[in-house]
Write an enzyme that holds these catalytic residues in place. Structure first.
Site, PDB file in Angstrom:
ATOM      1  N   LYS A  37      -0.440   7.324 -23.815  1.00  0.00           N
ATOM      2  CA  LYS A  37       0.068   7.640 -25.146  1.00  0.00           C
ATOM      3  C   LYS A  37       1.568   7.349 -25.197  1.00  0.00           C
ATOM      4  O   LYS A  37       1.947   6.211 -25.394  1.00  0.00           O
ATOM      5  CB  LYS A  37      -0.223   9.104 -25.494  1.00  0.00           C
ATOM      6  N   ALA A  64       1.064  14.532 -22.792  1.00  0.00           N
ATOM      7  CA  ALA A  64       0.629  13.229 -23.312  1.00  0.00           C
ATOM      8  C   ALA A  64       1.529  12.713 -24.437  1.00  0.00           C
ATOM      9  O   ALA A  64       1.934  11.559 -24.441  1.00  0.00           O
ATOM     10  CB  ALA A  64      -0.820  13.306 -23.790  1.00  0.00           C
ATOM     11  N   ASP A 113       1.009  19.926 -20.784  1.00  0.00           N
ATOM     12  CA  ASP A 113       0.171  18.739 -20.964  1.00  0.00           C
ATOM     13  C   ASP A 113       0.989  17.803 -21.845  1.00  0.00           C
ATOM     14  O   ASP A 113       1.112  17.995 -23.050  1.00  0.00           O
ATOM     15  CB  ASP A 113      -1.169  19.117 -21.619  1.00  0.00           C
ATOM     16  N   PHE A 167      -7.136  20.148 -24.538  1.00  0.00           N
ATOM     17  CA  PHE A 167      -7.755  18.865 -24.890  1.00  0.00           C
ATOM     18  C   PHE A 167      -9.116  18.826 -24.187  1.00  0.00           C
ATOM     19  O   PHE A 167      -9.324  19.511 -23.197  1.00  0.00           O
ATOM     20  CB  PHE A 167      -6.855  17.718 -24.420  1.00  0.00           C
ATOM     21  N   ASP A 168     -10.065  18.010 -24.685  1.00  0.00           N
ATOM     22  CA  ASP A 168     -11.437  18.141 -24.139  1.00  0.00           C
ATOM     23  C   ASP A 168     -11.561  17.830 -22.651  1.00  0.00           C
ATOM     24  O   ASP A 168     -12.298  18.513 -21.949  1.00  0.00           O
ATOM     25  CB  ASP A 168     -12.493  17.426 -24.999  1.00  0.00           C
ATOM     26  N   HIS A 185     -21.703  12.158 -29.214  1.00  0.00           N
ATOM     27  CA  HIS A 185     -21.134  11.264 -30.230  1.00  0.00           C
ATOM     28  C   HIS A 185     -20.863   9.861 -29.710  1.00  0.00           C
ATOM     29  O   HIS A 185     -20.828   8.913 -30.479  1.00  0.00           O
ATOM     30  CB  HIS A 185     -19.885  11.873 -30.867  1.00  0.00           C
ATOM     31  N   TYR A 223       0.831  -1.201   0.000  1.00  0.00           N
ATOM     32  CA  TYR A 223       0.000   0.000   0.000  1.00  0.00           C
ATOM     33  C   TYR A 223       0.870   1.258   0.000  1.00  0.00           C
ATOM     34  O   TYR A 223       0.606   2.208  -0.711  1.00  0.00           O
ATOM     35  CB  TYR A 223      -0.917   0.009   1.228  1.00  0.00           C
TER      36      TYR A 223
HETATM   37  C1  LIG Z   1      -5.511  11.804 -23.739  1.00  0.00           C
HETATM   38  C2  LIG Z   1      -5.214  13.164 -23.352  1.00  0.00           C
HETATM   39  C3  LIG Z   1      -5.595  13.674 -22.101  1.00  0.00           C
HETATM   40  C4  LIG Z   1      -6.447  12.879 -21.127  1.00  0.00           C
HETATM   41  O1  LIG Z   1      -5.844  11.690 -20.755  1.00  0.00           O
HETATM   42  P1  LIG Z   1      -6.660  10.361 -20.396  1.00  0.00           P
HETATM   43  O2  LIG Z   1      -5.569   9.403 -20.054  1.00  0.00           O
HETATM   44  O3  LIG Z   1      -7.450   9.963 -21.592  1.00  0.00           O
HETATM   45  O4  LIG Z   1      -7.528  10.664 -19.226  1.00  0.00           O
HETATM   46  C5  LIG Z   1      -5.234  14.968 -21.801  1.00  0.00           C
HETATM   47  N1  LIG Z   1      -4.553  15.732 -22.677  1.00  0.00           N
HETATM   48  C6  LIG Z   1      -4.191  15.281 -23.882  1.00  0.00           C
HETATM   49  C7  LIG Z   1      -3.424  16.170 -24.804  1.00  0.00           C
HETATM   50  C8  LIG Z   1      -4.508  13.995 -24.272  1.00  0.00           C
HETATM   51  O5  LIG Z   1      -4.163  13.567 -25.489  1.00  0.00           O
END
Ligand SMILES: *Cc1c(COP(=O)(O)O)cnc(C)c1O
Length: 460
Positions: free
Chosen positions: A259, A218, A216, A125-126, A451, A73
């Site tokens: 990613k 990713a 960000d 990003f959304d 969607h 843990y």
């Molecule tokens: C995928 C992504 C996120 C969110 O990540 P999740 O692992 O899907 O929650 C945030 N910012 C960018 C640029 C992304 O491509």
């Protein structure tokens, strides 16, 4: 030896069978799914290009890590291994695992933002936008204008419009700008890269105004590869050196590790050196994600992430990865199939508005193309256009998107060049009969994020 596209820097040790249904079966499956690709069973898709997120293939070393996972843990060995791996790449003092990218956003945004605050980004990003808004703040996008032109070449279409950024800071007042978020690569602009000169300048402007810079991260490794290939003075630098420089311009990063860290689940928050800020990150992580040494992940996930981070910056892997995208784009170019050019890091965005000009935006050309690709060859893609955009919340009227893209997102280390050839052949077939394609209408939709679950029918 010279080859145009760098071949797979791995050989295949384990395989997962896929099969293609007959055309009649595919027609029946997509009808039963109400013409919504999200409602298809993955098993019924021959080549699944719905997303590159969490869909990559782990390496033998990552699978070995799964067996080594320490499930304690608190203070597990796997946690320390992850910390060391992440510090090595990002050069940040503090590292917090979380279960995915949006969890990192959920932890960080309320610390920086609140009612009356603004977040400015090259493009949110959304999920990032959602967490800015959940924190009570406003999300403002500030991408360079060339991002909107799908045909002209620009090396860094993901860049922040830094001149506009300065004006926005003045307009909102620097004390109200809680965060400047640099998204690398710029996902919402089609996986387009951001140059290091641009990041440096954004960071300088932020410092001058006392604003926190969030990266960000990713797809940071793909972004580093583009910098190495396209930016003057960086051709001889290693991906690791470029990554270190990028992160030196930030204060904090959030990362979806699904990613570029090539894991099926995982995320990270990193804080460069502000111990007080990191205390707040930990304080939010514990109630929302779990104790700080696992952050919503199993010990084995931490191991896979520690290894995947290192594999994601491998120069040969990135040459192969981006090479796949360029191979696919090159074949489409030859076949006269329009797409967002130059191709970005993780997906090809087919320009359905150009391919199907006879289908108006309110009959969803990019969705029509996605459905046709499934019927033609069992390929699953998705609409990034008016269908995804939805209705005006005030009038309920269908909004018109700037773009009508059908996105082909390519999972990491999963598909071979022969699979890419199938995609090209399917699109050529569709191009031959493109004038016969019809639009779609929605028969049922939920209020938000329609969607994913809406039902459609073809317009005859
Ligand atoms: C995928 C992504 C996120 C969110 O990540 P999740 O692992 O899907 O929650 C945030 N910012 C960018 C640029 C992304 O491509």
């Amino acid at each position: 030896m010279s080859v145009k596209y760098f071949a797979e820097p791995f050989k295949i040790k384990m395989v997962e069978p896929i099969r293609i249904l007959t055309r009649e079966e595919r027609i029946e499956k997509i009808r039963a799914a109400n013409y919504n690709v999200f409602s298809l069973a993955a098993e019924d898709c021959y080549i699944d290009l719905l997303t590159d997120s969490g869909t990559g293939a782990m390496s033998a070393d990552q699978w070995a890590g799964i067996m080594l996972g320490d499930e304690s843990y608190s203070g597990s060995k796997s946690f320390y291994k992850l910390q060391e791996s992440a510090k090595d790449i990002f050069g940040y003092e503090f590292i917090q695992p979380v279960h995915q990218g949006r969890a990192a956003e959920k932890v960080v945004m309320p610390i920086l933002l609140g009612e009356g605050k603004v977040s400015i980004s090259n493009m949110h990003f959304d999920t990032t936008r959602a967490h800015v808004e959940i924190a009570g703040a406003r999300a403002v996008d500030c991408v360079v204008p060339e991002a909107l032109d799908t045909e002209s070449y620009a090396p860094f279409k993901g860049n922040m419009d830094n001149e506009r950024l300065v004006r926005l800071i003045e307009e909102y007042g620097k004390e109200n700008v809680g965060a400047i978020i640099i998204t690398v690569t710029n996902n919402s602009a089609g996986g387009q890269p951001v140059s290091i000169a641009n990041i440096r300048e954004t960071s300088r402007i932020a410092k001058e105004n006392g604003i926190t810079v969030v990266i960000d991260a990713a797809r940071y490794a793909e972004n580093c590869h583009f910098i190495k290939r396209r930016e003057e003075g960086y051709g001889e630098k290693s991906i690791r050196e470029i990554a270190r420089e990028i992160f030196s311009y930030g204060d904090i990063f959030t990362m979806s590790s699904k990613k570029d860290a090539i894991v099926n689940i995982g995320g990270l928050v990193g804080v460069k050196n502000d111990a007080e800020l990191f205390e707040k990150v930990k304080a939010n992580t514990i109630p929302m994600e779990g104790f700080i040494s696992y952050g919503g992940l199993a010990g084995r996930d931490l191991e896979a992430l520690a290894v995947g981070l290192q594999e994601g910056v491998d120069e040969d892997f990135l040459k192969y990865r981006i090479g796949q995208m360029e191979y696919l784009a090159g074949k489409l170019e030859e076949a006269g199939i329009p797409y967002q050019s130059p191709v970005g890091g993780h997906a090809v965005f087919l320009d359905a508005k150009k391919l199907l000009p006879h289908i108006p935006y309110h009959e969803f050309p990019a969705q029509a193309l996605a459905i046709e690709l499934y019927i033609e060859a069992g390929i699953r893609s998705c609409d990034i256009g008016s269908y995804m955009l939805g209705n005006d919340p005030d009038t309920g009227e269908q909004l018109q998107s700037e773009f009508e893209f059908t996105r082909l997102a390519v999972p990491r280390r999963v598909y071979t060049q022969s699979h890419l050839d199938v995609i090209v052949e399917a699109l050529k077939e569709i191009k031959e009969r493109k004038d016969t394609l019809k639009g779609y209408r929605i028969t049922w939709e939920p209020k938000i994020l329609r969607h994913f679950t809406a039902k459609l029918e073809p317009i005859r």
